[in-house]
Design an enzyme around this catalytic site. Structure first.
Site, mmCIF file in Angstrom:
data_model
loop_
_atom_site.group_PDB
_atom_site.id
_atom_site.type_symbol
_atom_site.label_atom_id
_atom_site.label_comp_id
_atom_site.label_asym_id
_atom_site.label_seq_id
_atom_site.Cartn_x
_atom_site.Cartn_y
_atom_site.Cartn_z
ATOM 1 N N HIS A 246 1.076 -1.442 -0.134
ATOM 2 C CA HIS A 246 -0.315 -0.123 0.037
ATOM 3 C C HIS A 246 0.970 1.357 0.080
ATOM 4 C CE1 HIS A 246 -3.340 -2.505 1.528
ATOM 5 N NE2 HIS A 246 -2.749 -2.957 2.217
ATOM 6 N N TYR B 63 -1.673 -1.653 8.099
ATOM 7 C CA TYR B 63 -1.299 -2.018 8.517
ATOM 8 C C TYR B 63 -0.107 -2.736 9.434
ATOM 9 C CZ TYR B 63 -2.723 1.361 4.698
ATOM 10 O OH TYR B 63 -2.486 2.117 3.708
ATOM 11 N N HIS C 137 -2.306 -3.038 -3.526
ATOM 12 C CA HIS C 137 -4.513 -2.988 -3.156
ATOM 13 C C HIS C 137 -4.668 -2.926 -4.164
ATOM 14 C CE1 HIS C 137 -7.062 -0.814 -0.901
ATOM 15 N NE2 HIS C 137 -7.270 -2.296 -0.930
ATOM 16 N N LYS D 235 -8.465 1.344 -6.810
ATOM 17 C CA LYS D 235 -7.980 2.500 -6.465
ATOM 18 C C LYS D 235 -6.425 2.741 -7.396
ATOM 19 C CE LYS D 235 -9.280 2.514 -1.646
ATOM 20 N NZ LYS D 235 -8.952 2.342 -0.208
ATOM 21 N N CYS E 99 -3.721 2.945 -6.018
ATOM 22 C CA CYS E 99 -3.115 2.380 -4.412
ATOM 23 C C CYS E 99 -2.140 0.906 -4.579
ATOM 24 C CB CYS E 99 -3.320 1.753 -2.993
ATOM 25 S SG CYS E 99 -2.718 1.444 -1.891
#
Length: 136
Positions: free
Chosen positions: A10, A38, A114, A122, A124
């Site tokens: 991420h 995380y 991700h 996203k 990410c």
């Protein structure tokens, strides 16, 4: 013991010209989830901080948390707020070292960004982690 079959990379989605120290990440996640989502966080200077024990389920990839580890690097947005791979040389080195260690400890785990997970819309982590780390 948790079976880990996925390592998800991420970004913090913060601008490259603004600091987002580990203390801010921990505070923001505590406010949002009640704990840090995380498992590892890598700041711009390459410092790796374990922010959640690996045996504890994180909150970083809905539907995948029970069998994954979340690794986040500081950044992901350019100075204007656009998605960008803002990893520093030190972050890249630390991320690779960490992923090699995690992969050695969890050999069945795939490494994905991700954005590579189904139904995730996203950017990410703002680079192709799956491709970059396919040989790890």
């Amino acid at each position: 013991m948790r079976r880990i079959d996925l390592i998800v990379v991420h970004c913090s989605a913060t601008r490259c010209n603004q600091r987002y120290p580990v203390t801010a990440l921990i505070r923001d996640h505590a406010d949002r989830f009640g704990f840090t989502g995380y498992h590892y966080y890598i700041t711009r200077d390459g410092t790796v901080t374990q922010t959640r024990h690996e045996q504890l389920v994180g909150a970083h990839a809905k539907g995948y948390n029970s069998h994954s580890l979340g690794v986040c690097y500081e950044g992901g947005l350019d100075k204007d707020g656009n998605y960008a791979d803002t990893r520093t040389r030190k972050q890249k080195r630390s991320l690779l070292t960490l992923l090699r260690r995690l992969k050695a400890e969890h050999p069945e785990a795939r490494i994905l960004g991700h954005r590579d997970l189904p139904n995730v819309h996203k950017a990410c982590p703002c680079f192709d982690a799956q491709k970059e780390y396919e040989g790890v």
